[in-house]
Design an enzyme around this catalytic site. Structure first.
Site, PDB file in Angstrom:
ATOM      1  N   LYS A  22     -72.015 -38.461  11.524  1.00 45.27           N
ATOM      2  CA  LYS A  22     -71.471 -39.725  12.040  1.00 45.27           C
ATOM      3  C   LYS A  22     -70.044 -39.957  11.543  1.00 45.27           C
ATOM      4  O   LYS A  22     -69.139 -40.256  12.325  1.00 45.27           O
ATOM      5  CB  LYS A  22     -72.367 -40.888  11.612  1.00 45.27           C
ATOM      6  CG  LYS A  22     -71.759 -42.280  11.820  1.00 45.27           C
ATOM      7  CD  LYS A  22     -72.648 -43.358  11.230  1.00 45.27           C
ATOM      8  CE  LYS A  22     -72.027 -44.742  11.403  1.00 45.27           C
ATOM      9  NZ  LYS A  22     -71.069 -45.064  10.326  1.00 45.27           N
ATOM     10  N   ASN A  23     -69.831 -39.832  10.240  1.00 50.66           N
ATOM     11  CA  ASN A  23     -68.524 -40.175   9.679  1.00 50.66           C
ATOM     12  C   ASN A  23     -67.440 -39.196  10.108  1.00 50.66           C
ATOM     13  O   ASN A  23     -66.269 -39.559  10.213  1.00 50.66           O
ATOM     14  CB  ASN A  23     -68.605 -40.262   8.153  1.00 50.66           C
ATOM     15  CG  ASN A  23     -69.408 -41.475   7.698  1.00 50.66           C
ATOM     16  OD1 ASN A  23     -69.573 -42.433   8.452  1.00 50.66           O
ATOM     17  ND2 ASN A  23     -69.933 -41.435   6.491  1.00 50.66           N
ATOM     18  N   ARG A  97     -66.407 -50.545  13.067  1.00 48.65           N
ATOM     19  CA  ARG A  97     -65.415 -50.317  12.011  1.00 48.65           C
ATOM     20  C   ARG A  97     -64.579 -49.064  12.272  1.00 48.65           C
ATOM     21  O   ARG A  97     -63.391 -49.026  12.003  1.00 48.65           O
ATOM     22  CB  ARG A  97     -66.111 -50.214  10.653  1.00 48.65           C
ATOM     23  CG  ARG A  97     -65.098 -50.067   9.549  1.00 48.65           C
ATOM     24  CD  ARG A  97     -65.619 -50.328   8.175  1.00 48.65           C
ATOM     25  NE  ARG A  97     -64.507 -50.209   7.242  1.00 48.65           N
ATOM     26  CZ  ARG A  97     -63.645 -51.169   6.972  1.00 48.65           C
ATOM     27  NH1 ARG A  97     -63.756 -52.326   7.548  1.00 48.65           N
ATOM     28  NH2 ARG A  97     -62.655 -50.966   6.128  1.00 48.65           N
ATOM     29  N   ASP A 121     -70.920 -52.354   8.686  1.00 46.64           N
ATOM     30  CA  ASP A 121     -71.942 -52.822   7.761  1.00 46.64           C
ATOM     31  C   ASP A 121     -71.430 -53.979   6.910  1.00 46.64           C
ATOM     32  O   ASP A 121     -70.270 -54.000   6.497  1.00 46.64           O
ATOM     33  CB  ASP A 121     -72.360 -51.690   6.804  1.00 46.64           C
ATOM     34  CG  ASP A 121     -73.272 -50.695   7.484  1.00 46.64           C
ATOM     35  OD1 ASP A 121     -73.995 -51.100   8.398  1.00 46.64           O
ATOM     36  OD2 ASP A 121     -73.244 -49.522   7.083  1.00 46.64           O
ATOM     37  N   ASP A 320     -73.016 -43.505   0.228  1.00 45.43           N
ATOM     38  CA  ASP A 320     -73.976 -43.707   1.321  1.00 45.43           C
ATOM     39  C   ASP A 320     -75.389 -43.259   0.967  1.00 45.43           C
ATOM     40  O   ASP A 320     -76.342 -43.612   1.672  1.00 45.43           O
ATOM     41  CB  ASP A 320     -73.518 -42.954   2.584  1.00 45.43           C
ATOM     42  CG  ASP A 320     -72.396 -43.691   3.312  1.00 45.43           C
ATOM     43  OD1 ASP A 320     -72.135 -44.848   2.961  1.00 45.43           O
ATOM     44  OD2 ASP A 320     -71.795 -43.112   4.226  1.00 45.43           O
ATOM     45  N   MET A 342     -68.463 -48.823  -5.311  1.00 43.48           N
ATOM     46  CA  MET A 342     -67.500 -49.056  -4.226  1.00 43.48           C
ATOM     47  C   MET A 342     -67.743 -50.336  -3.436  1.00 43.48           C
ATOM     48  O   MET A 342     -66.804 -50.960  -2.959  1.00 43.48           O
ATOM     49  CB  MET A 342     -67.490 -47.855  -3.285  1.00 43.48           C
ATOM     50  CG  MET A 342     -66.997 -46.585  -3.957  1.00 43.48           C
ATOM     51  SD  MET A 342     -66.656 -45.282  -2.772  1.00 43.48           S
ATOM     52  CE  MET A 342     -66.483 -43.873  -3.864  1.00 43.48           C
TER      53      MET A 342
END
Length: 438
Positions: A22-23, A97, A121, A320, A342
């Site tokens: 995904k990222n 995002r 998120d 994550d 983070m």
């Protein structure tokens, strides 16, 4: 609002293949805006966030053709810049995002890029300063409309420069790299993110004709070129999904094989799970997790102190997966501290695990101590709501290991990051039913 009904307490068995990352997809798809030539991308995950970005690109005028499952061609030879100033764009861009990463390519190629304040998120503050400070360093003029949270950058021609990023932001680095490849002169980015997905972006850009050196390090040197051409690219498997399936196997005492994981790109992930007592075996390019019928025991440090699992920029452990680690710890033998550095709201889902019987002490917004049950006390089924992608999957794993039938609402959050998760889990024996929302 969709719902999962999960009958927990069953062992699973079989093979599961991770989706495309995904990222990585969110970066790579934005890069198609850098050229008028055709780009073919393979292994694109069929998930909500990625599909939203593809729809956004289509409205921008990118010609998109699906050639097979997960494979598309993109051609940005007639980009509609007027869409950027429309009310429709303000609405579309706000819902994702990853849309922030269209700004760098648009600025580099067309001299202007706009974006509404992006969504994503709700896991705490996620600054955009790194992105825009990078563009300003390259010579762009920045403007921000506070009334409708609309950002803009403009420049006739970007100029290469040296910059030290205030944080090793993955999306920030990606955005600045995509802007710098068409800038005049040489750009040096120090404290750059160096995740495998960012490396993938740089390799793709180099195949398109960019001149990026230092790929894989925290210092990228980019010699600007006049234009880029087309290429082909294949996404890596999603490391977050791989970590999720490792956690699922451990929590359900199941024997699972995760196929085609690209071992060399997993970094610390296998080692962190091994520290939790989970057997992670390498079989070619697959991961095999044997059934942990006797549970799993957390390793202590050499001096006997409690294990701390903390996130850090790559090659550190990805934030994550901390939600997954936290769930795994609830049934481990021993105790550990989870330190989420983070994002200050990412651990707030632990109240749902406590409701299920987990022993967790939330020390502050960033730290939680988990005392493992060692499977002597099974988690109890409950009704819960998914707050974000990663917490949602963590709660799903908890429900699959729990005794009884659990309900998870707001599963759209899970669908944002996991492709057909209920179908794929049923294929390995999970008892999960999807109920569509009204």
């Amino acid at each position: 609002m969709g719902t999962f009904i999960i009958e927990g307490g069953h062992q699973l068995k079989g093979k599961i293949q991770p989706q495309g990352a995904k990222n990585e997809a969110l970066q790579i798809l934005c890069a198609v805006l850098l050229t008028a030539e055709e780009i073919t991308i393979n292994n694109i995950p069929d998930i909500v966030d990625v599909n939203k970005l593809i729809a956004l690109l289509k409205k921008l005028g990118v010609k998109i053709n699906k050639i097979a499952k997960g494979s598309y061609t993109f051609k940005a030879d007639e980009v509609n810049l007027k869409y950027l100033e429309s009310a429709e764009f303000k609405e579309d861009g706000r819902g994702l995002r990853g849309s922030i990463m269209i700004v760098g390519p648009l600025l580099a190629r067309f001299g202007k890029g706009y974006i509404p304040k992006p969504g994503g998120d709700k896991i705490g503050r996620r600054r955009l300063d790194t992105h825009f400070e990078g563009f300003i360093n390259l010579g762009a003029k920045f403007r921000y409309n506070k009334e409708d949270y609309f950002y803009g950058v403009e420049a006739d021609r970007l100029k290469g420069t040296y910059m030290l990023l205030d944080e090793a932001s993955v999306t920030g680095t990606a955005n600045i790299v995509m802007a710098a490849v068409l800038a005049e002169g040489t750009t040096t980015i120090y404290n750059a993110a160096c995740e495998p997905y960012l490396q993938q972006l740089c390799k793709m850009l180099n195949r398109m004709g960019a001149k990026i050196s230092g790929v894989g390090s925290n210092m990228l040197i980019i010699e600007g070129v006049d234009k880029l051409g087309g290429t082909q690219h294949r996404m890596l498997p999603d490391m977050i999904e791989i970590g999720s399936w490792i956690g699922l196997a451990a929590m359900t005492k199941s024997e699972l094989t995760i196929t085609n994981v690209s071992w060399d790109d997993l970094g610390q992930i296998p080692n962190v799970f091994r520290k939790l007592g989970i057997t992670v075996e390498r079989q070619g390019d697959d991961i095999h997790i044997p059934a942990h019928t006797d549970g799993y025991e957390i390793q202590s440090y050499i001096d006997g102190s409690i294990l701390t699992v903390a996130d850090a920029p790559w090659p550190g452990f990805t934030p994550d997966l901390l939600s997954i680690v936290l769930v795994i710890l609830t049934q481990a033998r021993g105790s550990a501290l989870v330190h989420q550095k983070m994002f200050e709201s990412r651990l707030f889902f632990v109240d749902k695990l406590i409701d299920m019987g987990a022993k967790i002490i939330l020390c502050d917004p960033h730290r939680a101590t988990v005392i493992g049950h060692d499977f002597k006390s099974q988690l109890k089924a409950t009704t819960m709501t998914s707050p974000d992608i990663r917490a949602g999957v963590s709660l799903l794993i908890a429900a699959l290991s729990a005794k009884g039938t659990s309900t998870i609402h707001n599963i759209e959050q899970i669908d944002r990051g996991y492709e057909n998760i209920d179908e794929r889990l049923r294929a390995i024996g999970a008892k999960i039913t999807r109920i569509s929302g009204n």
